[in-house]
Enzyme design. Structure first.
Site, short mmCIF file in Angstrom:
data_model
loop_
_atom_site.label_atom_id
_atom_site.label_comp_id
_atom_site.label_asym_id
_atom_site.label_seq_id
_atom_site.Cartn_x
_atom_site.Cartn_y
_atom_site.Cartn_z
N HIS A 1 127.91 26.66 -34.80
CA HIS A 1 129.04 25.73 -34.78
C HIS A 1 129.39 25.19 -33.39
O HIS A 1 130.04 24.16 -33.27
CB HIS A 1 130.28 26.38 -35.41
CG HIS A 1 130.98 27.38 -34.53
ND1 HIS A 1 130.65 28.72 -34.52
CD2 HIS A 1 131.99 27.25 -33.64
CE1 HIS A 1 131.42 29.36 -33.68
NE2 HIS A 1 132.25 28.50 -33.12
N ASP B 1 136.04 30.45 -37.04
CA ASP B 1 135.97 30.21 -35.60
C ASP B 1 137.34 30.41 -34.95
O ASP B 1 137.48 31.11 -33.94
CB ASP B 1 135.47 28.78 -35.37
CG ASP B 1 135.60 28.34 -33.92
OD1 ASP B 1 135.28 29.12 -33.02
OD2 ASP B 1 136.03 27.18 -33.69
N GLU C 1 128.87 21.13 -29.19
CA GLU C 1 130.00 20.99 -28.27
C GLU C 1 129.74 21.60 -26.90
O GLU C 1 130.05 21.01 -25.87
CB GLU C 1 131.23 21.65 -28.89
CG GLU C 1 132.47 21.57 -28.01
CD GLU C 1 133.63 22.33 -28.61
OE1 GLU C 1 134.63 22.50 -27.91
OE2 GLU C 1 133.53 22.77 -29.76
N ASP C 2 129.13 22.79 -26.87
CA ASP C 2 129.03 23.54 -25.62
C ASP C 2 127.62 23.62 -25.03
O ASP C 2 127.45 24.17 -23.95
CB ASP C 2 129.55 24.98 -25.85
CG ASP C 2 131.03 25.00 -26.17
OD1 ASP C 2 131.74 24.09 -25.69
OD2 ASP C 2 131.48 25.89 -26.90
#
Length: 725
Positions: A71, A138, A75-76
C-alpha cells in the site's frame, strides 16, 4: 519466518489463498522499503507487514492482503503505477492506488489536498470497498505506533482519525476497529482524560471482574430455566464511549453506573426475542433504552436487540441479543459477507450510501465544506420515518421535513411549502422522530430558500438547495452582465447579434479562460471582469474602443458597492485581505476566531469584512460570492478576551486550584463567577482570560483539565450570526 506467519494467518480462514501471489507481494514490498526506517527507528517494512496481518484479522481475500503489503510502495518508494500494474493484477493495483495519497497532483493548499484525498477514497470505496478496508488497517497500525511523532503531527493525525476514519469503520460495521481507533484518539488528544479513566478502571478491576462473572452466570441460569441455550460474553465499555457519556451528561467517572455490557448469542432469530422477554421479566428495563436493530438493521447490516436493565447490585447493564450470523457481521462488518468464488468481489455489497455521498459532494469546490459534509454524513445516528404509503425511509438524526422531501425526489424538495407529521401541520424546521409518518405539501411556484440550509441535516438536501441557489445567482449575474455589455455596445454603435453570430464573444471568453460566452457574461455580472476589458479583446487596436463610455465607477456591481461602503476604515484586526488595503475588518461573533485558526472573510453590507473560522457552520451556508481569502498577519501579536466555562465536582480548594493552573500558563483571570448545584454537587465556573492565539488557549484548557475533579472545559461562543448582512 515473517512470511510463514502471514501465510498461516490467511490459511486460518481462507479456503484456498494464492500463497505464491502473496509471497511475491511480500518480497516486492520488502525490497522497496528495505532501506527505510520509521520515526521509532524500526524498519519501515514492519509497518506494511503489520498492516497485512490486520487485513487477515478482517478475513480479507488474497488480493487485499497483498495490497496491504504494497500500500505504500507508490507513495513512499520510487515505484510507479505502471510498474505495479505490470507486476501484479489490475485489482491489486487499483486497491493500492486507492489507498495511496495524491502526491503527484498539485493542490492550492494543504486543506484542499486533504479533501481530495477523502474524495478519492470515497470514490474508490464506491467501486471496491476493499480500498477502505486496507486503508483502515493502515490507519489502525499507524495509530498504534503514533507515539514517536512530534506532538503537532500526532494531534493532527489523531483528530483526522477521530473525525473521519473511526466513523467510516463504524458505517462499515467494523466495531472492534472503530472502538480501538476511538480509544487511541482519546489517548493522544485527551491524555489526561484517558489516564484518569484507565486509573479508575485499574482500581475497580477486581470488583468489576467479579460482577461480570456473577452477572454472566445469572443470565445463563435464567435462560436455562426458560429452556433457551446461549453463550454469554461480558465486558467493560470502551474508554472513548465512557468519555462521551461524561461529556454529554457533564458527570465524573465515579457517577457512571453502566460500565458493563453483555452479549447473548442464541441459535435462532426467534430465540433473540424470547431472550429479550426473559431478561425483562428477570430485571427491570430502563425506559427508552430498547432498540430493535433486527427489524430495522443499521446501514452497515448490523442486527441485534439492545436493552438496558437494572441488574445485580443496582448496576445498569446493557444486554445485546443476536444470532451467531448477526454476531459475525457485528464483529467483521462488510468483511463478514466476503465471497471467495472466482470472479466475485466487493462489488456485491450494498454501499449506496457511499455512492450518494460522492454524488452529492462532487460539485463542492470548498475543501472545508466537503470535509464538514463528509463528517455529517458519517455520523452513526439515523432515524426511520414512513411515507404516507407506509414505505420506510432512513434519514440522518435530527432531520426535518425538507430532508425527507429531497430524499423522495428533488422536484418535491424544490417545491415544498409545508409538511404534515402524523397528520398534524408542522414547521419545515420540525425535527423528525423515529416512526413519524411524513407528508409533504408542494406548490409549483415555491423555490428553495437559503434559510433552509440552517436546519437541514442530510448532505443530499444541502447539495440540492445550494445547487438551486447557485444556479439562481448565476442566472441573475448572467442577465446583469449581458445587459451591461449590450448597453455599451449600443453606445459605441456595435450590434450584439452580429458579434454573437461571428463568435466574437466566444473568442473573448476563451481569451479569459472560459469555454462559453455565458460564463464570461456571468463573471461580468459578478463584477470580476470589466466590460471595457472584454471589448478590448473584441476590438483590439481599433478606434471603436476610444468611444467606450463606461468608467470604472459606473460599472460597479451591487456586490462591489457593498464592499466599497466597507472599504473606508483601517483594519481593526491583524488580518490581510487578498489584494486590498484600508478595509474595515472585524471578528465574527458566531465563531470568534483566534490567531492560528484557519479563517475566511465574508463581505457584509456596509460593515466591512467579518472574519470567520473556516469550519464555522454559519459560513458554510452563506453566499459563496461574498467570501474572500484572508490570512493572519505574521508579524502582529494581539491578545483577545476569551470566555471559559467548566464543570467540576464541588470540593474545597477547587477555585484556587483552577486559578493556579491558569496562572501557571502566564495568564490572569479578569472575571469569574461560580455556581454550585446542591443536588448534584457540581460546580459551574465561568471566567474571562486574555489569550495570544488558539494554541495558547488549548494549552490553558489542557492545564485546567488536569485539575482533579474537573469534568469538562469549554470556550463560550456567542450564537449570533455575521453572515446575514
Amino acid at each position: 519466518m515473517q512470511f510463514q506467519e502471514l501465510a498461516e494467518k490467511i490459511k486460518s480462514y481462507h479456503p484456498s489463498p494464492d500463497l505464491e501471489l502473496l509471497e511475491k507481494a511480500y518480497n516486492f514490498a520488502f525490497k522497496a522499503h528495505e532501506t527505510q526506517v520509521r520515526a521509532s527507528g524500526e524498519p519501515y517494512f514492519l509497518h506494511v507487514f503489520e498492516t497485512a496481518m490486520l487485513a487477515c484479522e478482517l478475513k480479507l481475500d488474497t488480493d487485499s492482503v497483498a495490497a496491504a503489503l504494497l500500500h505504500d510502495v507508490i507513495e513512499d518508494c520510487s515505484i510507479c503505477e505502471e510498474e505495479l500494474l505490470k507486476a501484479f493484477n489490475p485489482e491489486i493495483s487499483l486497491i493500492v492506488q486507492g489507498v495511496s495519497k495524491l502526491t503527484n497532483i498539485r493542490f492550492d493548499s494543504k486543506e484542499t489536498k486533504q479533501a481530495e484525498n477523502f474524495r478519492k477514497m470515497l470514490i474508490a470505496m464506491a467501486q471496491d470497498v476493499r480500498v477502505v478496508l486496507v486503508k483502515l488497517c493502515d490507519r489502525l497500525h499507524n495509530m498504534r505506533t503514533i507515539g514517536h511523532l512530534p506532538d503537532v503531527k500526532r494531534h493532527r493525525i489523531a483528530l483526522e482519525t477521530q473525525e473521519i476514519y473511526a466513523p467510516i469503520a463504524n458505517r462499515l460495521g467494523l466495531y472492534p476497529v472503530k472502538s480501538e481507533l476511538e480509544d487511541l484518539c482519546l489517548l493522544h488528544l485527551r491524555p489526561e482524560i484517558y489516564h484518569q479513566i484507565d486509573q479508575s478502571f485499574e482500581q475497580s478491576k477486581p470488583e468489576r471482574t467479579k460482577l461480570i462473572n456473577k452477572t454472566s452466570e445469572t443470565i445463563k441460569n435464567v435462560l436455562a430455566e426458560a429452556g433457551v441455550s446461549g453463550k454469554i460474553y461480558g465486558r467493560s465499555k470502551h474508554y472513548y464511549s465512557i468519555w462521551q457519556k461524561m461529556e454529554r451528561q457533564g458527570i465524573s467517572f465515579e457517577e457512571i453506573h453502566d460500565l458493563l455490557a453483555f452479549r447473548v448469542i442464541v441459535p435462532t432469530l426467534r430465540a433473540c426475542y424470547e431472550t429479550l422477554g426473559i431478561v425483562h421479566s428477570a430485571w427491570k428495563p430502563v425506559p427508552g433504552l430498547f432498540k430493535d436493530y433486527i427489524a430495522m438493521p443499521k446501514p452497515n447490516m448490523y442486527q441485534s436487540l439492545h436493552t438496558t436493565v437494572v441488574g445485580l447490585e443496582g448496576q445498569r447493564i446493557e444486554i445485546q441479543m443476536r444470532t451467531p450470523e448477526m454476531h459475525r457481521v457485528a464483529e467483521e462488518g462488510v468483511a463478514a459477507h466476503w465471497r471467495y468464488k472466482e470472479g466475485e468481489n466487493s462489488k456485491g455489497f450494498d454501499l449506496k450510501w457511499i455512492t450518494d455521498l460522492v454524488d452529492t459532494q462532487a460539485y463542492l469546490n470548498s475543501p472545508d465544506e466537503f470535509i464538514q459534509s463528509v463528517k455529517a454524513e458519517l455520523f452513526p445516528d439515523d432515524i426511520f420515518v414512513f411515507t404516507p404509503n407506509g414505505d420506510l425511509i432512513r434519514l440522518p438524526f435530527e432531520s426535518c421535513p425538507i430532508d425527507f422531501a429531497f430524499y423522495v425526489h428533488t422536484d418535491i424538495g424544490n417545491t415544498t411549502t409545508g409538511a404534515k407529521v402524523n397528520g398534524q401541520m408542522v414547521q419545515l424546521s420540525h425535527q423528525l422522530s423515529n416512526g413519524d409518518t411524513v407528508e409533504i405539501i408542494t406548490n409549483r411556484n415555491q423555490n428553495p430558500r437559503r434559510d433552509w440550509l440552517n436546519f437541514t441535516k442530510s448532505s443530499k438536501a444541502k447539495q440540492k438547495i445550494r445547487s438551486f441557489l447557485k444556479s439562481s445567482e448565476r442566472a441573475r449575474s448572467l442577465a446583469f452582465g449581458t445587459d451591461l455589455i449590450m448597453k455599451e455596445l449600443k453606445i459605441i454603435g456595435q450590434n450584439f447579434k452580429k458579434l454573437e453570430k461571428a463568435n466574437k464573444f466566444t473568442q473573448a471568453a476563451n481569451a479569459f479562460g472560459f469555454q462559453h460566452q455565458s460564463d464570461l457574461f456571468a463573471e461580468i455580472g459578478y463584477g470580476k471582469i470589466k466590460v471595457k476589458d472584454v471589448l478590448l479583446k473584441i476590438f483590439p487596436h481599433s478606434e471603436v474602443t476610444d468611444k467606450l463610455s463606461i468608467e470604472e465607477d459606473e460599472q460597479v456591481t451591487p456586490l462591489q458597492r457593498i464592499f466599497r461602503k466597507a472599504a473606508t476604515s483601517k483594519n481593526s484586526a491583524p488580518v490581510k485581505i487578498a489584494g486590498m488595503d484600508q478595509v474595515l475588518v472585524r471578528y465574527a461573533r458566531c465563531c470568534e476566531p483566534l490567531s492560528g485558526d484557519r479563517i475566511i472573510g465574508f463581505i457584509t453590507r456596509g460593515r466591512g469584512v467579518s472574519i470567520h473560522r473556516k469550519d464555522c457552520t454559519q459560513i458554510m451556508n452563506c453566499d459563496p460570492q461574498r467570501l474572500i481569502p484572508v490570512q493572519w498577519e505574521t508579524d502582529v501579536e494581539e491578545q483577545r478576551k476569551v470566555r471559559i466555562t467548566l464543570i467540576a465536582s464541588d470540593r474545597t480548594g477547587l477555585l484556587a486550584a483552577v486559578s493556579t493552573a491558569v496562572s501557571n500558563c502566564g495568564v490572569s483571570i479578569l472575571y469569574s463567577d461560580t455556581t454550585v448545584q446542591q443536588e448534584t454537587r457540581k460546580a459551574l465556573i465561568n471566567f474571562e482570560i486574555m489569550v495570544n492565539n488558539s494554541e495558547h488557549l488549548n494549552k490553558i484548557r489542557r492545564a485546567i483539565e488536569m485539575v482533579p475533579g474537573v469534568i469538562k472545559v469549554e470556550r463560550v461562543i456567542s450564537k449570533s450570526s455575521d453572515t446575514n448582512q
